[in-house]
Design an enzyme around this catalytic site. Structure first.
Site, PDB file in Angstrom:
ATOM      1  N   HIS A   7       0.834  -1.208   0.000  1.00  0.00           N
ATOM      2  CA  HIS A   7       0.000   0.000   0.000  1.00  0.00           C
ATOM      3  C   HIS A   7       0.863   1.249   0.000  1.00  0.00           C
ATOM      4  CE1 HIS A   7       0.573  -0.828   4.371  1.00  0.00           C
ATOM      5  NE2 HIS A   7       0.634   0.487   4.501  1.00  0.00           N
ATOM      6  N   HIS A  79       4.018   7.069   3.741  1.00  0.00           N
ATOM      7  CA  HIS A  79       4.956   5.953   3.557  1.00  0.00           C
ATOM      8  C   HIS A  79       4.474   5.033   2.445  1.00  0.00           C
ATOM      9  CE1 HIS A  79       2.176   4.122   6.653  1.00  0.00           C
ATOM     10  NE2 HIS A  79       2.343   3.035   5.925  1.00  0.00           N
ATOM     11  N   GLU A 130       7.765   1.036   4.920  1.00  0.00           N
ATOM     12  CA  GLU A 130       7.257  -0.007   5.809  1.00  0.00           C
ATOM     13  C   GLU A 130       7.477  -1.344   5.119  1.00  0.00           C
ATOM     14  OE1 GLU A 130       2.976   0.176   6.322  1.00  0.00           O
ATOM     15  OE2 GLU A 130       3.035  -1.084   8.108  1.00  0.00           O
TER      16      GLU A 130
END
Ligand code: CO
Length: 134
Positions: A7, A79, A130
């Site tokens: 994502h 992020h 991440e």
């Protein structure tokens, strides 16, 4: 080491307006807002055919994204999340390569119930990364 883009997380100053824009203007499939108190965010999940966008808004007093919103009042990309098969092996390789893992370096359970780590933006072209074990 990294696999699919899981994502992209975008901070929204107004979550309802951001969700409506993705749904009504861009024609995407958008979830209801989900409070994640343990992460200090409210999230709207935008489902795209090949990945997801997560709209984030601060929740509670100590939200980790409150400062980001202060610095970026119009919102912005917070992020990107890449998938990995083995987060501990990935962490050890990254550390051996001199990359900085945020926090104590131990994976935490992320917003999807899976182990995640965050990597220092200064080591990744100014982008908070991440890693999520899938
Ligand atoms: Co994320």
């Amino acid at each position: 080491m990294i696999g699919r883009l899981n994502h992209v997380a975008i901070v929204a100053p107004d979550l309802e307006a951001g969700a409506a824009m993705y749904r009504d203007v861009l024609g995407a499939e958008v979830s209801d807002p989900v409070d994640l108190p343990e992460h200090g965010v409210t999230t709207v999940f935008v489902e795209l055919p090949n990945t997801k966008i997560e709209l984030l808004h601060p929740l509670g007093a100590d939200s980790p994204i409150a400062k980001f919103l202060e610095k970026n009042p119009a919102g912005g990309v917070h992020h990107v999340c890449y998938e990995t098969d083995d987060i501990l092996a990935a962490r050890d390789k990254l550390k051996a390569d001199g990359m900085r893992v945020l926090g104590d370096g131990e994976p935490k359970i992320g917003a999807h119930g899976k182990p995640v780590l965050f990597l220092h933006p200064k080591d990744f072209l100014g982008t908070l990364v991440e890693l999520e074990q899938v």
